[in-house]
Design a protein around this motif. Structure first.
Motif, PDB file in Angstrom:
ATOM      1  N   VAL A  16       6.322   7.322  -6.573  1.00  0.00           N
ATOM      2  CA  VAL A  16       5.773   7.393  -5.214  1.00  0.00           C
ATOM      3  C   VAL A  16       6.672   8.250  -4.333  1.00  0.00           C
ATOM      4  O   VAL A  16       6.206   9.116  -3.599  1.00  0.00           O
ATOM      5  CB  VAL A  16       5.612   5.981  -4.615  1.00  0.00           C
ATOM      6  CG1 VAL A  16       5.135   6.061  -3.180  1.00  0.00           C
ATOM      7  CG2 VAL A  16       4.651   5.155  -5.452  1.00  0.00           C
ATOM      8  N   ASP A  22       1.787  12.933  -2.030  1.00  0.00           N
ATOM      9  CA  ASP A  22       1.376  11.575  -1.680  1.00  0.00           C
ATOM     10  C   ASP A  22       0.166  11.114  -2.493  1.00  0.00           C
ATOM     11  O   ASP A  22      -0.747  10.484  -1.965  1.00  0.00           O
ATOM     12  CB  ASP A  22       1.095  11.494  -0.173  1.00  0.00           C
ATOM     13  CG  ASP A  22       1.160  10.091   0.364  1.00  0.00           C
ATOM     14  OD1 ASP A  22       1.884   9.265  -0.232  1.00  0.00           O
ATOM     15  OD2 ASP A  22       0.493   9.803   1.372  1.00  0.00           O
ATOM     16  N   ARG A  25       0.564   5.674  -4.994  1.00  0.00           N
ATOM     17  CA  ARG A  25       0.958   4.588  -4.093  1.00  0.00           C
ATOM     18  C   ARG A  25       1.217   3.337  -4.924  1.00  0.00           C
ATOM     19  O   ARG A  25       0.709   3.205  -6.034  1.00  0.00           O
ATOM     20  CB  ARG A  25      -0.151   4.272  -3.091  1.00  0.00           C
ATOM     21  CG  ARG A  25      -0.589   5.429  -2.236  1.00  0.00           C
ATOM     22  CD  ARG A  25       0.301   5.574  -1.012  1.00  0.00           C
ATOM     23  NE  ARG A  25      -0.036   6.741  -0.232  1.00  0.00           N
ATOM     24  CZ  ARG A  25      -0.908   6.770   0.750  1.00  0.00           C
ATOM     25  NH1 ARG A  25      -1.575   5.695   1.077  1.00  0.00           N
ATOM     26  NH2 ARG A  25      -1.120   7.888   1.411  1.00  0.00           N
TER      27      ARG A  25
END
Length: 71
Positions: A16, A22, A25
């Motif tokens: 992460v 991004d 997660r």
């Protein structure tokens, strides 16, 4: 999907923090990594290279060689 599998994840979160886009997660229910935005993956291999248990597998058709610049 660019990242094919995250089996064996221990939930350390290194992938992460390593991902510049991004894409990954930590799932709140399982406490393990989850691919949230697979279309945004730039195939940089940083998630795979930072995984301490080698839990990340990239799809063969999307895998490109790792290029390291020494300049």
């Amino acid at each position: 999907m660019t990242i094919e599998n995250i089996s064996g994840c221990i939930g350390c979160g290194r992938c992460v923090h390593a991902c510049p886009c991004d894409v990954i997660r930590i799932d709140k229910e399982s406490g393990k990594a989850a691919i949230v935005y697979p279309a945004d993956c730039q195939i940089c291999h940083l998630c795979r290279m930072n995984c301490p248990v080698d839990a990340i597998t990239l799809s063969p058709e999307k895998t490109i060689p790792v290029v390291v610049s020494w300049g």
